[in-house]
Design a protein around this motif. Structure first.
Motif, PDB file in Angstrom:
ATOM      1  N   LEU A 255      33.329 -30.764  28.305  1.00  0.00           N
ATOM      2  CA  LEU A 255      34.423 -31.670  28.633  1.00  0.00           C
ATOM      3  C   LEU A 255      35.673 -31.330  27.827  1.00  0.00           C
ATOM      4  N   ASP A 256      35.489 -30.929  26.569  1.00  0.00           N
ATOM      5  CA  ASP A 256      36.650 -30.540  25.757  1.00  0.00           C
ATOM      6  C   ASP A 256      37.390 -29.358  26.390  1.00  0.00           C
ATOM      7  N   TYR A 257      36.619 -28.366  26.831  1.00  0.00           N
ATOM      8  CA  TYR A 257      37.249 -27.185  27.453  1.00  0.00           C
ATOM      9  C   TYR A 257      37.892 -27.543  28.784  1.00  0.00           C
ATOM     10  N   GLU A 258      37.233 -28.404  29.567  1.00  0.00           N
ATOM     11  CA  GLU A 258      37.791 -28.782  30.864  1.00  0.00           C
ATOM     12  C   GLU A 258      39.112 -29.542  30.697  1.00  0.00           C
ATOM     13  N   CYS A 259      39.181 -30.396  29.694  1.00  0.00           N
ATOM     14  CA  CYS A 259      40.433 -31.124  29.431  1.00  0.00           C
ATOM     15  C   CYS A 259      41.553 -30.153  29.073  1.00  0.00           C
ATOM     16  N   THR A 260      41.222 -29.129  28.292  1.00  0.00           N
ATOM     17  CA  THR A 260      42.215 -28.123  27.923  1.00  0.00           C
ATOM     18  C   THR A 260      42.697 -27.365  29.151  1.00  0.00           C
ATOM     19  N   ILE A 261      41.754 -26.972  30.012  1.00  0.00           N
ATOM     20  CA  ILE A 261      42.129 -26.242  31.223  1.00  0.00           C
ATOM     21  C   ILE A 261      42.969 -27.130  32.143  1.00  0.00           C
ATOM     22  N   ASP A 262      42.594 -28.394  32.275  1.00  0.00           N
ATOM     23  CA  ASP A 262      43.359 -29.307  33.131  1.00  0.00           C
ATOM     24  C   ASP A 262      44.809 -29.400  32.665  1.00  0.00           C
ATOM     25  N   PHE A 281      33.436 -20.739  33.195  1.00  0.00           N
ATOM     26  CA  PHE A 281      33.123 -20.395  31.808  1.00  0.00           C
ATOM     27  C   PHE A 281      32.094 -19.262  31.746  1.00  0.00           C
ATOM     28  N   ASP A 282      31.911 -18.556  32.857  1.00  0.00           N
ATOM     29  CA  ASP A 282      30.871 -17.534  32.914  1.00  0.00           C
ATOM     30  C   ASP A 282      31.105 -16.375  31.959  1.00  0.00           C
ATOM     31  N   ASN A 283      32.342 -16.092  31.653  1.00  0.00           N
ATOM     32  CA  ASN A 283      32.620 -14.981  30.744  1.00  0.00           C
ATOM     33  C   ASN A 283      32.491 -15.364  29.275  1.00  0.00           C
ATOM     34  N   SER A 284      32.101 -16.608  29.031  1.00  0.00           N
ATOM     35  CA  SER A 284      31.807 -17.007  27.660  1.00  0.00           C
ATOM     36  C   SER A 284      30.562 -16.269  27.177  1.00  0.00           C
ATOM     37  N   ASN A 285      30.538 -15.924  25.921  1.00  0.00           N
ATOM     38  CA  ASN A 285      29.427 -15.118  25.428  1.00  0.00           C
ATOM     39  C   ASN A 285      29.286 -15.292  23.924  1.00  0.00           C
ATOM     40  N   TYR A 286      28.073 -15.145  23.444  1.00  0.00           N
ATOM     41  CA  TYR A 286      27.837 -15.185  22.006  1.00  0.00           C
ATOM     42  C   TYR A 286      27.874 -13.766  21.453  1.00  0.00           C
ATOM     43  N   ASN A 287      28.445 -13.645  20.250  1.00  0.00           N
ATOM     44  CA  ASN A 287      28.372 -12.352  19.581  1.00  0.00           C
ATOM     45  C   ASN A 287      27.182 -12.363  18.615  1.00  0.00           C
TER      46      ASN A 287
END
Length: 439
Positions: A255-262, A281-287
């Motif tokens: 929800l935090d990320y969606e609010c930022t995108i909105d 958010f599919d390109n999100s990834n862990y290093n």
């Protein structure tokens, strides 16, 4: 006719006296057998029939033997299309053709099958695919799901293909590049102070000195670049503070990320040219340090699933945040899909797995061949490669395969990624081979 009648008829014939005398002699001499013309003609016919009979006896078996030999030779040649295998076709094997840069291409493969142009799969860019990582976001935002059965997908010609030197001079014209710059600067309320061009390198690689593939406008606090592929880069020289503070390497709720995108979409929708935004958010990834590299992206959605999949790959906007959660740039992609080659029948996910086990795949970020164990496949996607090096944009299945022995200390799993063309093999002039990998 009696003898006297015959002699009278003979006297009426226009012939020499010697011939008439000889014939009368024959007629009056009963010891001489007279052969009538009818008997002579019958003999000729008998000889003719005998000759024809001998001709038939000799010729027909010879022709049958020659025809049989040609039939044997024809059957010894490989047919132009081989039935069998998945979807009724077996792709040519590696080395069967001589097309430049395309292993496994058959020189006798038809240019059209069922009215559709046949395709060659030769991706050259080593940066294809999702980055190799230590996690897999199972709650994917990809619009296609394995439960969805699609029977066809469109294929498009790449209108702005990049050559081997990395230069793209086709695609958008000079005027179109300038028009895009003008629209963006107007929407942002800025004025260009100067323009820069990234040229093609002059005559060394065959281009003119003034040929260029990217135009950049330098403004007070922003640098705007547009290339011929249709990609737009907006870099804020002074990052913009956002009301919703999220940072790329910290864990927040969705929800935090969606609010930022909105918020970002509301601010910049006039330059994004996306009417029905969908979160991605599919390109999100862990290093390897267990830090989530969150990607804030949107794409063009639609009521039609196929169009939504195309929007997911070809009409997108990516918002870049710095380590302080400030907006540092926007990357917009709007690929030209105006030249459609057609809607191609595609294989199912299960059929694509069979092709994978046969070794007809390409992989990214791995030197390891696929083990053949399909139980290690944890996730599948139906994707397109939107890469400037591609000849055509065609659908592919992307398989995420676990590497059981590779985990970091936090227990995050590593994956190899393998690609299989989704188009039925009978439309493919070549199929990828196991030794064709991206390293």
């Amino acid at each position: 006719m009696n003898m006297n009648q015959y002699i009278n008829e003979l006297n009426s014939i226009q012939a020499s006296d010697s011939l008439k005398l000889k014939l009368k002699e024959l007629a009056n001499n009963p010891a001489i057998v007279y052969h009538k013309p009818k008997q002579s003609i019958s003999k000729i016919k008998i000889l003719s029939f005998a000759a024809m009979f001998l001709l038939v006896v000799v010729t027909v078996p010879t022709m049958l033997w020659l025809n049989n030999q040609n039939h044997i030779k024809d059957n010894a040649k490989p047919p132009s299309s081989i039935s069998g295998g998945i979807c009724g076709a077996v792709p040519p094997t590696s080395g069967s053709g001589d097309a430049e840069g395309s292993e496994g291409t058959s020189s006798t493969f038809p240019d059209f099958v069922d009215g559709l142009p046949t395709l060659t799969y030769v991706p050259d860019n080593p940066t294809l695919g999702t980055p190799f990582g230590f996690s897999l976001n199972k709650a994917t935002d990809h619009p296609w799901k394995p439960s969805v059965q699609l029977t066809t997908m469109p294929v498009f010609k790449n209108k702005a293909k990049t050559d081997g030197s990395g230069v793209t001079t086709s695609g958008l014209t000079d005027e179109q590049l300038q028009q895009k710059i003008d629209v963006i600067t107007k929407q942002l309320g800025v004025l260009p102070k100067k323009y820069e061009q990234i040229t093609c390198g002059g005559t060394d690689n065959g281009y003119k000195e003034d040929d260029f593939f990217e135009l950049t406008a330098i403004c007070d606090n922003v640098k705007i670049s547009v290339n011929r592929i249709g990609q737009i880069s907006i870099a804020f020289l002074k990052p913009i503070t956002l009301p919703y503070k999220v940072t790329p390497t910290q864990k927040y709720t969705r929800l935090d990320y969606e609010c930022t995108i909105d918020f970002l979409y509301g601010q910049y929708k006039n330059i994004l040219n996306i009417k029905n935004p969908q979160y991605n958010f599919d390109n999100s990834n862990y290093n390897e340090d267990d830090k989530c590299l969150t990607s804030l992206e949107i794409y063009e959605g639609s009521d039609n699933l196929t169009q939504t999949i195309l929007g997911y790959h070809f009409k997108t906007a990516h918002f870049s945040l710095n380590e302080n959660g400030e907006l540092s740039g926007i990357w917009i992609t709007e690929t030209d899909l105006s030249e459609k080659l057609g809607d191609y029948p595609i294989v199912s996910e299960d059929e694509a797995k069979q092709i994978l086990t046969q070794g007809n795949y390409k992989s990214w970020a791995t030197n390891e061949p696929f083990s053949g164990d399909i139980s290690l496949i944890e996730h599948t996607e139906l994707v397109y490669h939107n890469e400037r090096f591609e000849e055509n944009f065609m659908p592919l299945y992307r398989f995420y395969v676990k590497i059981p022995e590779v985990k970091n200390e936090n227990g995050l799993q590593a994956y190899n990624i393998y690609y299989v063309p989704a188009v039925e093999p009978r439309f493919m002039k070549n199929m990828p081979q196991p030794d064709m990998r991206f390293n």
